[in-house]
Enzyme design. Structure first.
Site, mmCIF file in Angstrom:
data_model
loop_
_atom_site.group_PDB
_atom_site.id
_atom_site.type_symbol
_atom_site.label_atom_id
_atom_site.label_comp_id
_atom_site.label_asym_id
_atom_site.label_seq_id
_atom_site.Cartn_x
_atom_site.Cartn_y
_atom_site.Cartn_z
ATOM 1 N N HIS A 187 29.361 44.667 25.007
ATOM 2 C CA HIS A 187 28.402 45.486 25.744
ATOM 3 C C HIS A 187 26.982 45.202 25.265
ATOM 4 O O HIS A 187 26.048 45.145 26.069
ATOM 5 C CB HIS A 187 28.732 46.967 25.573
ATOM 6 C CG HIS A 187 27.705 47.873 26.192
ATOM 7 N ND1 HIS A 187 27.633 48.091 27.554
ATOM 8 C CD2 HIS A 187 26.692 48.577 25.639
ATOM 9 C CE1 HIS A 187 26.624 48.892 27.809
ATOM 10 N NE2 HIS A 187 26.044 49.208 26.673
ATOM 11 N N CYS A 485 28.624 31.680 38.740
ATOM 12 C CA CYS A 485 28.017 33.007 38.877
ATOM 13 C C CYS A 485 28.510 33.978 37.816
ATOM 14 O O CYS A 485 28.265 35.177 37.906
ATOM 15 C CB CYS A 485 28.284 33.583 40.265
ATOM 16 S SG CYS A 485 30.030 33.795 40.664
#
Length: 562
Positions: A187, A485
């Site tokens: 994170h 991507c």
């Protein structure tokens, strides 16, 4: 005196100078086996109240957080409300312990069971520990918030950073994140990329540095320089000034040093993000996630509702490529009207195109809306399908997209089977876009939402790079575009490797565009191929990263100023 160096994984290519400040909470004693003095029923009431308080706090922070953090916080709130967790607490209380001990043990047992069973939950191991700490903190009557308010800019140091912590930080004062744990998909790393904050993760030993210690955090070198001398400081300041000059220069199209184009595109999660992407120099959109329209809805949105949202994005990029991903439902994005319900392993179940084929009206409505939005704007609309595994699926979705009146159709390469037969897949469609997050997950058999296997979720692994090279070679042979991507595209050095493997466009968080553009411009295509070859020849992800850096440093353009 030799300057002390700490080594970690850099996020981006930024460099900052500043004082260390440790993220800390009010100290508390760990729960013990001491017997309860109020009885199991009263302790259970205390546990329920504490878990409810944590859930409420998470939901309140989610409302003000960015999209990625909001999703994680909402998933965590759901976990604190899970009846199975409360059952574990109640079972623990039967032995006569306090609510603090029962809650801590229930979270620990829950985390172990999830890791062993491989279930798919949108959180990481560090987040589970954070939830446990927060609940115990409430029970002990102490604050759950980080104590971080020095009144000046600082380098935030922590073991790891939980989403609930970063949601309340004043990020305008955070010069850099440095954590002793975590990896490139943690994170902390994701937030740093999204917000353009310098970061170094997995930097062992950083927690031993006293508050106030002056450091240079050099993401490009993957180093923290402790108490730097005058020469190191002068070098850092010169590189900071050079980066600022590069960032302030007009953003031209992405290209290697010899002029080979590598289109730099933006990943978007909702229409409102388009304006910022344009301002940051995006040449178009390489991934527009359409799930935002469908989440939290019992029914699929109407064609008219979808058309309006798609048109908003397309209008922001007149004459430019906008790649839209068809609805990727299932696994960590369940939808009431589309997802199949309980599955043993939803990451390997009916998600993406598989779910759409089971509900073809949802697919047809989405294609109708996209075609209508395309007809009303001047953007160059490309549409791709997620979770394609076979040539038959490729033919099906390409035909469906074309029959809807959309001229450019493609598939995402997220499953190794498609990468291995990329030549046959590209013979049936117009382009391919590699989703490195899922491709890595399925290549390494490592659930990308489970912290227990996070170390394997690294797109630098040579096995992943070899699959990318297969797709790149197929694209070159067929003359069809191949994009990336996933998170890998935002890594400035890995972007060079990807270009060397045949990737023709890179899509990323808009804040990463500048660093990637500068990195690509340092190297020719011959350089990029040599750097990619060095990475492919390694045996492990970390070795591939170091081999690429060493190869890059042998090129004149690639040398980092010493």
């Amino acid at each position: 005196m030799e300057v002390q160096e700490l080594v970690g994984v850099g996020i981006g290519t930024g460099i900052v100078v500043g004082p260390v400040l440790h993220a800390s909470r009010q100290a508390a004693a760990a729960p013990t086996d001491a017997a309860s003095t109020i009885g199991a029923e009263a302790e259970l009431d205390r546990a329920r109240t504490a878990l409810a308080a944590v859930s409420q706090q998470l939901r309140e922070r989610a409302e003000a957080a960015d999209e990625a953090t909001r999703d994680v916080l909402e998933a965590q709130a759901l976990m604190t409300e899970d009846p199975a967790l409360l059952d574990g607490v109640e079972a623990g209380l039967a032995s006569g312990v306090t609510a603090e001990k029962a809650v801590a043990d229930a979270f620990a047992e829950f985390a172990a069971l999830l890791a062993d069973a491989g279930e798919y939950f949108a959180e990481r191991a560090a987040d589970l520990h954070d939830l446990s700490d927060r609940a115990v903190a409430v029970l002990q009557g102490r604050s759950t918030d980080l104590v971080v308010d020095p009144g000046h800019p600082y380098v935030l140091v922590a073991r790891d950073l939980a989403p609930a912590d970063t949601a309340v930080l004043d990020l305008d004062r955070v010069l850099a994140f440095v954590t002793s744990e975590g990896g490139p998909t943690s994170h902390t790393a994701i937030l740093a990329r999204q917000r353009g904050i310098v970061a170094l993760v997995g930097a062992g030993g950083v927690e031993s540095l006293p508050d106030g210690t002056q450091v240079i955090v050099d993401a490009e070198r993957g180093r923290v320089f402790v108490d730097p001398d005058a020469a190191e400081l002068a070098d850092a300041e010169a590189r900071i000034a050079a980066r600022e000059a590069e960032a302030s220069a007009p953003a031209g199209p992405g290209a290697l040093a010899d002029g080979t184009p590598v289109k730099l595109l933006a990943n978007l999660g909702k229409p409102g993000e388009a304006k910022g992407a344009v301002e940051m120099g995006a040449e178009g959109v390489g991934l527009f996630r359409t799930e935002f329209l469908f989440l939290d809805s019992a029914d699929a949105p109407t064609v008219e509702e979808q058309t309006e949202s798609y048109r908003e994005v397309l209008e922001a990029f007149p004459g430019k490529r906008v790649v839209v991903r068809l609805l990727d439902a299932g696994a960590d994005k369940p939808l009431a009207f589309l997802s199949p319900g309980e599955e043993e392993n939803p990451a390997l179940g009916k998600r993406g195109l598989r779910a759409l084929r089971a509900s073809e009206q949802v697919l047809q409505d989405q294609l109708t809306a996209l075609a209508a939005a395309d007809a009303a704007t001047d953007a160059e609309l490309w549409v791709m399908a997620p979770m394609v595994a076979t040539v038959e699926e490729t033919r099906f979705v390409t035909r469906a997209i074309h029959e809807a009146g959309i001229p450019v159709a493609g598939v995402m390469v997220e499953i190794p089977s498609v990468a291995l037969i990329a030549d046959r897949v590209l013979a049936q469609t117009d382009f391919a876009s590699i989703g490195t997050n899922d491709l890595t997950q399925y290549t390494m058999a490592a659930d990308r939402q489970l912290g227990s296997v996070a170390a394997l979720q690294d797109p630098w692994h040579p096995a992943v790079l070899r699959l990318v090279s297969e797709v790149g070679a197929a694209g070159a042979a067929s003359g069809k575009p191949v994009g990336v991507c996933g998170e890998a595209a935002a890594d400035p050095l890995l972007a060079v490797v990807l270009a060397g493997l045949g990737v023709t466009s890179l899509s990323m968080s808009p804040t990463a565009l500048s660093d990637v553009r500068v990195s690509l411009a340092r190297y020719s295509m011959d350089d990029a191929r040599a750097i990619a070859h060095a990475a492919l020849a390694a045996s492990e992800a970390a070795d591939a990263r170091e081999a690429a850096r060493a190869a890059a440093d042998t090129t004149t353009a690639g040398k980092i100023p010493a």
